[in-house]
Design an enzyme around this catalytic site. Structure first.
Site, short mmCIF file in Angstrom:
data_model
loop_
_atom_site.label_atom_id
_atom_site.label_comp_id
_atom_site.label_asym_id
_atom_site.label_seq_id
_atom_site.Cartn_x
_atom_site.Cartn_y
_atom_site.Cartn_z
N GLU A 32 28.25 -52.21 -18.62
CA GLU A 32 27.52 -52.39 -17.35
C GLU A 32 28.41 -52.48 -16.11
O GLU A 32 28.23 -53.37 -15.27
CB GLU A 32 26.63 -53.63 -17.45
CG GLU A 32 25.67 -53.58 -18.64
CD GLU A 32 24.81 -54.83 -18.82
OE1 GLU A 32 25.06 -55.84 -18.12
OE2 GLU A 32 23.89 -54.79 -19.65
N GLU A 69 20.88 -50.53 -27.75
CA GLU A 69 20.14 -51.81 -27.64
C GLU A 69 18.64 -51.55 -27.57
O GLU A 69 17.94 -52.14 -26.74
CB GLU A 69 20.62 -52.60 -26.41
CG GLU A 69 22.12 -52.80 -26.34
CD GLU A 69 22.59 -53.73 -25.21
OE1 GLU A 69 21.77 -54.46 -24.63
OE2 GLU A 69 23.80 -53.70 -24.92
#
Ligand code: HAH
Length: 341
Positions: free
Chosen positions: A136, A243
């Site tokens: 991220e 995810e």
């Protein structure tokens, strides 16, 4: 037990396509053992391989929970995806300050990063086949490419390539990934593409892009997901869905009162999962792993995110660990009903 035995196994059904993974924690590793060993070929630690878990104090490494996961995976012949080495979250503050509380220099911080990555990646050299090296790092909004973080502020934008180099030096065989969310939003997609392409152009050892896949019943659209897959695959790297969960609530829907999913939610979720796995199969040449961010609906991080305490039911198995309609649709995609195999 009998029903578990008779049920088709996700990992078997998709063994020629991609690994089927699950994120686990010390509780679900025990409570979901049956589902895990039957259906999943890969494990990820939901929290216990993050920087704050592995090195809560400088040089005070704590490996016991991570070791337990690795031992479970070994025992059951499963792969392990490591998550993660560098992130702006769940990283202890000591990284960024000296003993007097003064911000560290670029060189000190790079030293600490190197120690962390080298220690962790070397320890699991034989056991962890791939790592989310950087998680991220892209800015969601605005013109900036990179998210503001202490890594960016104290080191500069080469913290990313340094992290990949340290990881590669520690284990030249590990597959190294850049992982992010909102990976299908056109603007962020292009930023991720740009970052990864610039790493490749510089010769940085990066081998894959992780698409987190925190999606919901309405968005992103199948077309947006397809475009993202094509764009990242055009870089010639492996793609992992890292995810995956399909939330029953859109981002705007902040309702908290539901105790169980509505039939409409489950119907829409079944359809979404069927479409998703059709798409993943179509791109199985590029997608080599699909990991769910949990196992079954009795536990999901979405019960606290983005609305604290709200229940959610994002997986293929219900809270009693029974297969949902979505599971059967996903299995059907690969049942080879009409082939001669
Ligand atoms: C992920 N962030 C993280 O990679 C994972 O480590 C954590 O356990 C859960 C989710 C997702 C995320 C998001 O979808 C939206 C805003 C912030 C973070």
């Amino acid at each position: 037990m009998e029903t578990l035995k008779k049920m088709p196994s996700l990992k078997e059904v998709f063994k020629n396509d991609f690994e089927i993974g699950a994120a686990v924690n010390p509780v679900t590793l025990k409570t979901s053992e049956g589902l895990l060993t039957k259906h999943f070929s890969s494990l990820t630690s939901e929290n216990h391989m993050k920087p704050e878990a592995l090195q809560p104090k400088e040089n005070g490494f704590t490996f016991s929970q991570a070791d337990e996961l690795v031992a479970f995976a070994k025992k059951h012949n499963m792969k392990v995806r490591g998550h993660n080495l560098v992130w702006h979250n769940q990283t202890p503050d000591w990284f960024f300050k000296d003993q007097k509380g003064v911000p560290v220099s670029r060189d000190q911080l790079l030293d600490r990063l190197k120690t962390h990555i080298t220690t962790v990646v070397s320890r699991y050299k034989k056991d962890i086949y791939c790592w989310d090296v950087v998680n991220e790092a892209i800015a969601d909004e605005g013109p900036e490419l990179l998210r503001r973080s202490k890594w960016l502020e104290y080191v500069g934008d080469d913290f990313i390539e340094k992290a990949f180099e340290f990881a590669h030096d520690a284990d030249p065989n590990a597959l190294l990934f850049y992982n992010d969310y909102n990976e299908t939003h056109p603007v962020k997609r292009e930023k991720i593409y740009k970052l990864v392409k610039s790493l490749l152009d510089k010769g940085v050892p990066i081998h894959g892009v992780g698409l987190q896949g925190h999606w919901n019943l309405e968005s992103p659209s199948l077309d947006e997901i397809r475009e993202a897959i094509e764009r990242y695959a055009s870089l010639g790297l492996s793609l992992h869905i890292t995810e995956l969960d399909v939330s029953c609530f859109t981002w705007e829907d902040k309702r908290t009162e539901l105790e169980r999913p509505t039939p409409e939610m489950m119907e829409a979720q079944t359809k979404k999962y069927e479409q998703l796995f059709q798409l993943f199969k179509e791109y199985a040449g590029a997608i080599t792993s699909v990991t769910f961010w949990g196992v079954a609906d009795d536990y999901t991080w979405l019960n606290d995110f983005p609305v604290k305490g709200r229940k959610n039911w994002p997986f293929l198995f219900d809270a009693n660990h029974q297969p949902k309609e979505a599971f059967w649709k996903v299995i059907d995609i690969n049942s080879n009903k009409f082939s001669n195999e």
